[in-house]
Each structure stands twice: as C-alpha cells, then as structure tokens.
Design a protein around this motif. Structure first.
Motif, PDB file in Angstrom:
ATOM      1  N   LYS A 221       1.604 -33.298 -54.962  1.00 36.35           N
ATOM      2  CA  LYS A 221       1.910 -32.141 -55.823  1.00 36.35           C
ATOM      3  C   LYS A 221       0.680 -31.542 -56.489  1.00 36.35           C
ATOM      4  CE  LYS A 221       6.714 -33.021 -57.010  1.00 36.35           C
ATOM      5  NZ  LYS A 221       7.593 -33.525 -58.065  1.00 36.35           N
ATOM      6  N   LYS A 224       1.394 -29.321 -59.330  1.00 36.75           N
ATOM      7  CA  LYS A 224       2.306 -28.186 -59.162  1.00 36.75           C
ATOM      8  C   LYS A 224       3.762 -28.599 -59.457  1.00 36.75           C
ATOM      9  CE  LYS A 224      -0.753 -25.554 -56.660  1.00 36.75           C
ATOM     10  NZ  LYS A 224      -1.131 -24.526 -55.796  1.00 36.75           N
ATOM     11  N   ILE A 225       4.532 -27.594 -59.826  1.00 42.40           N
ATOM     12  CA  ILE A 225       5.956 -27.843 -60.087  1.00 42.40           C
ATOM     13  C   ILE A 225       6.738 -27.363 -58.866  1.00 42.40           C
ATOM     14  CG2 ILE A 225       7.910 -27.209 -61.555  1.00 42.40           C
ATOM     15  CD1 ILE A 225       5.882 -26.728 -63.789  1.00 42.40           C
ATOM     16  N   ILE A 227      10.179 -26.352 -57.205  1.00 42.31           N
ATOM     17  CA  ILE A 227      11.542 -25.902 -57.508  1.00 42.31           C
ATOM     18  C   ILE A 227      12.302 -25.741 -56.199  1.00 42.31           C
ATOM     19  CG2 ILE A 227      12.884 -23.992 -58.492  1.00 42.31           C
ATOM     20  CD1 ILE A 227      11.043 -25.071 -60.558  1.00 42.31           C
ATOM     21  N   ARG A 259      16.725 -34.054 -55.577  1.00 39.18           N
ATOM     22  CA  ARG A 259      15.978 -34.702 -56.671  1.00 39.18           C
ATOM     23  C   ARG A 259      15.242 -35.929 -56.161  1.00 39.18           C
ATOM     24  NH1 ARG A 259      17.255 -32.004 -61.004  1.00 39.18           N
ATOM     25  NH2 ARG A 259      19.429 -31.387 -61.293  1.00 39.18           N
ATOM     26  N   ASP A 264      11.240 -31.017 -58.835  1.00 43.15           N
ATOM     27  CA  ASP A 264      11.222 -31.079 -60.302  1.00 43.15           C
ATOM     28  C   ASP A 264      12.453 -30.410 -60.896  1.00 43.15           C
ATOM     29  OD1 ASP A 264       8.575 -32.352 -60.801  1.00 43.15           O
ATOM     30  OD2 ASP A 264       7.944 -30.673 -59.548  1.00 43.15           O
ATOM     31  N   LYS A 265      12.874 -29.337 -60.278  1.00 46.87           N
ATOM     32  CA  LYS A 265      14.106 -28.674 -60.732  1.00 46.87           C
ATOM     33  C   LYS A 265      14.892 -28.250 -59.499  1.00 46.87           C
ATOM     34  CE  LYS A 265      12.855 -28.079 -65.165  1.00 46.87           C
ATOM     35  NZ  LYS A 265      13.358 -29.046 -66.136  1.00 46.87           N
ATOM     36  N   ALA A 338       8.561 -19.058 -65.141  1.00 48.22           N
ATOM     37  CA  ALA A 338       7.261 -19.751 -65.211  1.00 48.22           C
ATOM     38  C   ALA A 338       6.584 -19.445 -66.544  1.00 48.22           C
ATOM     39  CB  ALA A 338       6.375 -19.323 -64.044  1.00 48.22           C
ATOM     40  N   VAL A 343       3.788 -22.056 -67.592  1.00 47.18           N
ATOM     41  CA  VAL A 343       2.994 -22.397 -66.397  1.00 47.18           C
ATOM     42  C   VAL A 343       2.647 -21.124 -65.613  1.00 47.18           C
ATOM     43  CG1 VAL A 343       3.790 -24.763 -66.059  1.00 47.18           C
ATOM     44  CG2 VAL A 343       5.108 -22.889 -65.083  1.00 47.18           C
ATOM     45  N   ASP A 347       1.212 -22.079 -59.929  1.00 48.70           N
ATOM     46  CA  ASP A 347       1.430 -23.529 -59.985  1.00 48.70           C
ATOM     47  C   ASP A 347       2.877 -23.919 -59.757  1.00 48.70           C
ATOM     48  OD1 ASP A 347      -1.217 -24.026 -60.343  1.00 48.70           O
ATOM     49  OD2 ASP A 347      -1.122 -23.942 -62.539  1.00 48.70           O
ATOM     50  N   VAL A 348       3.682 -22.928 -59.383  1.00 49.48           N
ATOM     51  CA  VAL A 348       5.089 -23.210 -59.081  1.00 49.48           C
ATOM     52  C   VAL A 348       5.308 -22.986 -57.587  1.00 49.48           C
ATOM     53  CG1 VAL A 348       7.489 -22.573 -59.545  1.00 49.48           C
ATOM     54  CG2 VAL A 348       5.769 -22.381 -61.363  1.00 49.48           C
TER      55      VAL A 348
END
Ligand code: HC1
Ligand code: SF4
Length: 571
Positions: A221, A224-225, A227, A259, A264-265, A338, A343, A347-348
């Motif tokens: 990652k 990074k996030i 989704i 998950r 992350d989401k 974001a 963020v 980064d997403v």
C-alpha cells in the motif's frame, strides 16, 4: 410424451427436443464444449456423440432430435473412446498455458481433459500458429491460440448482441473467429460488452484482468488508502463463484471478503445509484418542462454509451449527462471525501467491482479524471475477478460472517439495488419522480410493466399535465431495433432506459459464467428480494444522499453536481 431409453433404462419426456436435452433432463452426463443452453446448438465439437438404434453412426446429441422409441447409449467404450480422441485432437491445437490462463479453474476444456484423463500425446503442430494475442481493448484480451472453435463468441456477438464484430473465418486448422480485416478489437465497433468472454468456454476471450494489479495495490500500500465499491448486480452472483446458486444473496459475505483482502473502506455503488436517481430524475423533469431533447436516454451502461458514440452519434444529445453510479462514486471519493478525510486524492486508490467488462473501459475515459489528470476509478474488477482474488487469498467465503458497508457512502435503498435488473433504473426513477413532481406516493412501488425479459417494454404513467411515456430496452440487438423504430418515427417516448446485456447488469459480461438456462431469472429474483426487504425503497429517502446535498451539493443539477456528477460524450 416421447418414450425412449438411455443406457437401457426407460424414460419419457414432454419437453425435451434433442437427445442432449433428454439426457440433461434426466441427469445423465453427456460431455459438451460448443453447447450452451442460451445459444443455438451447432454440433461442432463432436464431444456429445452418442450411439443410437437408428443407423450405424454415432450422432451429436445436441443437434439430433429425440424420437419415439430411440435407444440412446452414452456410456459405451465406443462413445468414451470417441470423446477421448476428440479431446486429444483439441488439445493438440490448444495453447496450454493453463497455469497463467484467465480461465484456469473455470475452464470447460480443463475439466473435460481431467475427467477423461486425456493424455496430451498428439504432436503440437498447430500450436502458436495464429500467434496473436490482442490486448488492445482495456476490457478484453483475445488469445486465438486458445480457441477451440466452439463458435460461442461469434453467436454471442451476432445472435444475442447483433454486433457482428466476430465471425468464423477459414477452414479446418485455419478456422478462427476474427474481426473484420483482422483488426485489433479496439479499432472495431466492439462496445466491450464482454458477451463473447462470458460464453467462451476456455480462455480464448477473457476480461482484461486486473487481478495482479489489485493484489499488488493491496499488498504494497505504501501509505495509500484503498477503497472498494461494489455494483448492484455483484451481490446476487458472486455466490456462484463459490458453489452457491444464481440469485443467492451474499452482500454481507462479499463485503467481509473485500475487507479480508485488505480494503480500507468498502463503499456501495448503490449509494450513487440513489444519487443518480436524484440527478437524472431532475434532469428529466427539467427537459420536459423546458423543451429539452427528448426522449432522454439513461447513461449508466457503458456498453450502451460506447454504442451511441460509435454507431449512433446523432443520439448523443438524448443521453442524460449523468455519470454512471461507478463514475459518481469515484468522483465523490476523490474530489470530496478525500479532502474531508484530510488525504490527497493521489493517495486514494479506488477499486470498483462490476458485473461488466465495459466498466474497465469507462474508467479510462478522459472525462472521468481528476483535475490533476488521474483516473477517478483506478481499477475495475469484474465479479469473476473478485471471485478469483478471494480464492487466491484462500479466504473461506462461505464461512464468513456478514459485514456492513462503510457509511455514509455505503447507505442505499431498494431503488438502488434494482439498477442491476433491466427496468430497474426506470422503476427507481419513477418511484422518485412521481412522488416529487406530484407530491403523492405512487399507487404501487412494484412497477411491473417495466419488469421481466421482454426486449422492449413500454408504459404510460399519468403525470399531472402530461402522460409520461417510457420504454425499457435491454440486449444490444433489441436496442438496435428500437433505435431504428425511433428514427422512423414509429415510437415516441419521454424517457428510455437502455442496458446492453440481456437482463441488465445481472447478465453482464463480467458476471460468473453459468451453464444453466435460468441463471438470469434467478439473479433477477435475488435483486427484487433485496429491494422488498429494504427499510426504504425510494432514492429520495436515502438519508446519506439527503445529507450530501445538505453538506455539499446543495441540490440536484447544482453547479457542484454538474462538475462532479455529470459528464459529456465524444462525437
Ligand atoms: Fe450496473 Fe450501474 S446498475 S451500470 O447495470 O448504473 O455494471 O450492477 O454498477 O455504474 O449502480 C453495472 C450493475 C452498475 C453503474 C449502478
Ligand atoms: Fe462483440 Fe461484445 Fe465481444 Fe465486442 S465485447 S466482440 S461487441 S460480444
């Protein structure tokens, strides 16, 4: 009823037309490769040869009529040997890169070869002869060295979709399904619907896989996030990847599995399906009140958008300017959520799970990039690919406890989930538009005239001053017929829903492959069951949608909505 015997046992049938249907009806195994119950039988692969008491020769069960008094043998040494030698011949011309093949583990040829213990002993004279891997499309990859000449892709493209992009050319060992002038698929009028890949029994035409890239994103990652978002139609089909039945609802398990994969989401494309209704419904009322271009066409199906842009550019003004729910959700995540989370959009990473191969192509559109030029949807996985990822990571799908979507971008109503079925966008739009325009609830929420599998469905709804005329059209071939009628002035509507695949997204080219004839009906039922059980079944009652208007968008068709939720098309 027709009376007959199979392997010396007596049977009778009122419905079976062919020997194969009679065998399947009675659970008697007959191998097939070119046969699919949703297509016309062609008798090409010769794997279903059986012995009968009529004439001396073995006959292909899929194209031989069932007759009174016929004695069928499916299990004699002669039949078994013929299957084995035919499979051996197919293997000799087949590029067997099974270990890295997109179809590995879900390949009909692999299963047959294993079942019959066929040795790969014929010389490989034809291997790599076509020497062509076409990866020009962001949605699909064709590797003609894996083609088994079943003709299923050709039928899917021409018979079901009316697109005629692929046709069988050449004879004998030179036979191969090709595009016109052998052009890379991207240069043809292909709309990326993926019907060819859905019906391919092997890995000759497959989705352009993003499985490895997704693994990389999840396992490295680097701050990074990640989704995920999941489309309406995924939740009634992903179950089939794990041995459950078509239409079995596994929303909670799917979220839990995502998950476990490391997201992350997990947001729900259904949230923006509800939001689409607010925007598209308002756009329709605005067009009707202000003499805008009518009929207005829905714009959520990317295969349909491709078709309009490539083949019917004169209808571009009819398209709703709404982005698809996939496009809206990614846009909200990168341009609004974001920032709220503190963020940077860079980064997403947004991974979207769709029943559709054309969504991969949609995600690459220039119109759907952030101001800094990055795609709002980074990766699109088909439902099949999500199944592959879950299996690769050895996640025990069936024993997972249900998990909920993350809020607020995970909240949705019954009106959103029905987007997955043909007629669903229309029904959802009517539930809201009627109530908002006429300030009273629709007499019934289940608006049956737009449900079901008829190719072109029409309805008229008394709508205050006017009678609102709507139509719902699904499956590319029916769409082409409808547009012909519209051009000739034979039909007149205010609002039309178009879905390129039969049944809508539940029949998407990226959904789990099925060899049954009723998977669409069962997935459709699954979707309506979810709708019936929802607390709210109207998009304008979605509390999270109301909130995002209060906190950010202000109202449908506002300046901010236009910037983030609407789009334009290429002509
Ligand atoms: Fe569909 Fe849609 S319903 S297009 O059919 O509007 O793919 O499922 O995700 O975007 O919501 C597909 C399904 C999907 C979009 C929504
Ligand atoms: Fe035909 Fe659809 Fe396949 Fe393109 S994606 S070749 S239009 S079936």
């Amino acid at each position: 009823a027709i009376k007959f015997t199979i392997n010396n046992k007596k049977y009778e049938s009122k419905t079976a037309k062919t020997i194969l249907e009679a065998c399947r009806e009675n659970d008697i195994y007959v191998p097939t490769l070119c046969y699919h119950p949703m297509l016309e039988p062609v008798g090409k692969c010769r794997l279903c040869l059986v012995e009968t008491n009529f004439g001396g020769k073995m006959v292909p069960a899929c194209v031989t009529d069932l007759r009174d008094g016929i004695e069928i043998t499916t299990n004699s040494p002669k039949v078994v040997n013929s299957v084995k030698s035919n499979l051996g011949l197919i293997l000799a011309t087949h590029n067997q890169e099974c270990t890295s093949c997109e179809a590995n583990g879900r390949c009909e040829l692999q299963d047959l070869v294993y079942r019959y213990g066929v040795e790969d002993k014929f010389p490989k004279i034809f291997q790599k002869s076509h020497n062509m891997v076409d990866s020009s499309s962001p949605s699909l990859i064709r590797d003609m060295d894996k083609c088994v000449l079943c003709n299923r892709c050709v039928q899917a493209c021409s018979l079901l979709q009316g697109m005629d992009i692929l046709s069988m050319t050449g004879r004998g060992v030179h036979a191969i399904p090709k595009t016109a002038f052998d052009s890379p698929i991207k240069e043809t009028e292909c709309i990326n619907c993926g019907a060819c890949s859905f019906y391919c029994p092997v890995g000759a035409i497959a989705e352009h896989s993003a499985v490895r890239r997704t693994l990389d994103v999840l396992e490295n990652k680097n701050g990074k996030i990640v989704i995920f978002q999941t489309a309406p139609a995924t939740r009634v089909a992903i179950s089939e990847e794990f041995g459950m039945e078509p239409g079995d609802i596994s929303t909670g398990k799917m979220v839990a599995a995502i998950r476990k994969l490391g997201a992350d989401k997990v947001f729900d494309t259904n949230f923006t399906a509800d939001l689409t209704i607010m925007e598209e419904g308002s756009e329709l009322l605005h067009r009707v009140a202000n003499g805008g271009t009518l009929p207005m066409f829905t714009s959520c199906c990317p295969g349909w958008i491709n078709m309009v842009e490539k083949l019917y550019p004169e209808f571009i003004p009819n398209l709703s300017s709404c982005r698809s729910p996939q496009g809206m959700l990614s846009s909200i995540v990168k341009n609004y959520w974001a920032e709220k989370m503190g963020v940077k959009p860079e980064d997403v990473i947004v991974v979207s799970v769709m029943p559709c191969t054309a969504k991969k192509d949609e995600a690459r559109r220039d119109e759907l990039k952030t101001e800094s030029g990055i795609p709002e949807t980074d990766i699109v996985l088909t439902t099949r690919e999500l199944g592959r990822l879950i299996k690769l990571k050895k996640i025990s799908f069936l024993s997972l406890d249900d998990s909920e979507y993350n809020n607020p971008l995970g909240e949705s109503t019954g009106a959103a989930v029905i987007f997955g079925n043909t007629g669903g966008v229309m029904e959802a739009a009517l539930r809201t538009a009627y109530e908002i325009a006429l300030k009273k609830p629709m007499p019934t929420l289940n608006f049956t005239p737009v449900r079901g599998f008829e190719g072109i469905k029409e309805a008229t709804i008394p709508f205050g001053e006017i009678d609102l005329k709507v139509a719902v059209v699904h499956q590319a071939s029916n769409i082409r017929n409808y547009l012909k009628k519209l051009k000739n002035g034979e039909v007149e509507h205010h609002f039309v829903e178009f879905m390129i695949c039969k049944g809508g997204c539940i029949g998407g080219g990226g959904e789990p492959k099925s060899l049954t004839s009723d998977y669409l009906e069962r997935r459709m039922k699954g979707i309506y069951n979810i709708d019936e059980k929802q607390k709210s079944r109207k998009s304008h009652e979605n509390e999270a949608v109301k909130q995002i208007y209060e906190q950010f968008f202000e109202k449908p068709l506002s300046h901010k909505s236009h910037k983030l939720l609407h789009t334009h098309y290429k002509d």
